[in-house]
Motif scaffolding. Structure first.
Motif, short mmCIF file in Angstrom:
data_model
loop_
_atom_site.label_atom_id
_atom_site.label_comp_id
_atom_site.label_asym_id
_atom_site.label_seq_id
_atom_site.Cartn_x
_atom_site.Cartn_y
_atom_site.Cartn_z
N ASP A 62 0.25 0.77 11.46
CA ASP A 62 -0.60 1.88 11.01
C ASP A 62 0.12 3.22 10.96
O ASP A 62 -0.42 4.20 10.43
CB ASP A 62 -1.83 1.99 11.92
CG ASP A 62 -1.46 2.21 13.38
OD1 ASP A 62 -0.31 1.90 13.74
OD2 ASP A 62 -2.31 2.67 14.15
N ARG A 104 0.79 -1.23 0.00
CA ARG A 104 0.00 0.00 0.00
C ARG A 104 0.82 1.28 0.00
O ARG A 104 0.37 2.29 -0.50
CB ARG A 104 -0.93 0.01 1.22
CG ARG A 104 -2.03 -1.04 1.16
CD ARG A 104 -2.93 -0.92 2.36
NE ARG A 104 -2.23 -1.14 3.60
CZ ARG A 104 -2.69 -0.82 4.80
NH1 ARG A 104 -3.85 -0.18 4.90
NH2 ARG A 104 -2.01 -1.09 5.89
N VAL A 105 2.01 1.28 0.58
CA VAL A 105 2.75 2.52 0.77
C VAL A 105 4.15 2.41 0.19
O VAL A 105 4.84 1.42 0.40
CB VAL A 105 2.84 2.88 2.27
CG1 VAL A 105 3.69 4.11 2.48
CG2 VAL A 105 1.46 3.11 2.84
N TYR A 126 3.98 9.49 9.70
CA TYR A 126 3.00 9.30 8.64
C TYR A 126 1.96 8.29 9.10
O TYR A 126 2.30 7.15 9.44
CB TYR A 126 3.68 8.79 7.37
CG TYR A 126 2.74 8.59 6.19
CD1 TYR A 126 2.42 9.65 5.36
CD2 TYR A 126 2.19 7.34 5.92
CE1 TYR A 126 1.56 9.48 4.28
CE2 TYR A 126 1.33 7.17 4.85
CZ TYR A 126 1.02 8.23 4.03
OH TYR A 126 0.17 8.06 2.96
N ARG A 158 8.26 1.61 12.00
CA ARG A 158 6.79 1.53 11.97
C ARG A 158 6.30 0.97 13.30
O ARG A 158 7.05 0.30 14.03
CB ARG A 158 6.30 0.67 10.81
CG ARG A 158 6.67 -0.80 10.90
CD ARG A 158 6.00 -1.60 9.79
NE ARG A 158 6.47 -2.98 9.75
CZ ARG A 158 6.01 -3.95 10.53
NH1 ARG A 158 5.06 -3.69 11.41
NH2 ARG A 158 6.49 -5.18 10.42
N ALA A 215 0.72 6.43 -1.77
CA ALA A 215 0.05 5.17 -2.02
C ALA A 215 0.75 4.46 -3.18
O ALA A 215 1.47 5.08 -3.97
CB ALA A 215 -1.42 5.39 -2.32
N LEU A 262 -1.23 6.03 8.12
CA LEU A 262 -1.84 5.46 6.92
C LEU A 262 -3.31 5.83 6.79
O LEU A 262 -3.81 5.96 5.67
CB LEU A 262 -1.68 3.94 6.93
CG LEU A 262 -0.37 3.39 6.35
CD1 LEU A 262 0.81 3.74 7.25
CD2 LEU A 262 -0.45 1.89 6.15
N ARG A 319 -3.15 9.58 5.68
CA ARG A 319 -2.16 9.83 4.64
C ARG A 319 -1.52 11.21 4.79
O ARG A 319 -1.24 11.90 3.81
CB ARG A 319 -2.79 9.69 3.24
CG ARG A 319 -3.23 8.27 2.93
CD ARG A 319 -3.69 8.12 1.50
NE ARG A 319 -4.08 6.75 1.20
CZ ARG A 319 -4.53 6.32 0.03
NH1 ARG A 319 -4.66 7.18 -0.97
NH2 ARG A 319 -4.86 5.06 -0.15
#
Length: 220
Positions: free
Chosen positions: A98, A44-45, A111, A93, A65, A113, A116
């Motif tokens: 998240d 996703r990122v 950051y 992370r 994204a 998620l 965003r």
């Protein structure tokens, strides 16, 4: 009549003169910029690290994204203090995945998620909590004591060696050595190869040790 016909002529002259300058500037800008991209939270990122040479030295980190690099959030260009080895970005992370943290030594970026958004702050409350080992190190009064407790540790501001560079994250999560409830993913930086610094890269956690206090910052 002559005056009217001269206006577009002058405009054309300006374009002819400006075009080579613009082309040269774009070519110079591209040739002086290095970047590397990794997927942090599959799929996703994506995180992009860039460094630009020129009148000074700057770095930035961008998060987007998957496959939408031009629509992501960016730290903006960060001036690198004094020497090019005062560069690099550590990537962490949360255990739940998240939230991402990016340590630059100058500022700390977070950051999330869900929103965003890439946030930054100079408040110490913005920094993740240390674990018991990190707190013990921070409370050590002398450098000798710190080295005794944490021998062989590295600083965030350090070159990457060519053998440390990879394109993927570690297969197994590695809990941070210093921060509570965080996973250390790796760090971006300048790659030293045969004594030269010609590119940037990413050193995943399974190829390079976690820098001591990789999320601490000065905001100075």
């Amino acid at each position: 009549m002559n005056k009217r016909t001269q206006i577009p002529t002058y405009f054309q002259y300006a374009i002819v003169i400006a075009m080579p300058i613009v082309v040269f500037w774009l070519f110079w800008k591209i040739s002086m910029t290095r970047s590397v991209l990794i997927s942090v939270v599959e799929p996703r990122v994506e995180v992009t690290y860039e460094m630009v040479w020129g009148f000074g030295l700057k770095q930035r980190v961008s998060v987007s994204a998957h496959r939408l690099q031009f629509f992501g959030a960016s730290s903006g260009w960060i001036e690198i203090y004094d020497k090019n080895y005062n560069s690099g970005v550590s990537v962490y992370r949360t255990l739940g995945g998240d939230t991402l943290y990016f340590g630059t030594g100058y500022k700390l970026y977070k950051y999330q998620l869900s929103s965003r958004e890439l946030q930054t702050s100079c408040s110490k409350d913005f920094m993740p909590a240390l674990n018991s080992f990190g707190s013990k190190l921070l409370n050590s009064r002398t450098e000798n004591k710190i080295q005794e407790l944490d021998p062989g540790s590295i600083d965030l501001w350090n070159y990457l060696e060519e053998g440390q560079v990879g394109s993927h994250l570690p297969k197994e999560s590695r809990k941070s050595r210093y921060y509570k409830n965080l996973v250390y993913e790796g760090r971006f930086g300048l790659v030293r190869s045969r004594g030269k610094l010609l590119k940037v890269g990413f050193a995943p956690a399974d190829k390079s040790a976690e820098p001591r206090f990789g999320l601490h910052f000065s905001c100075g």
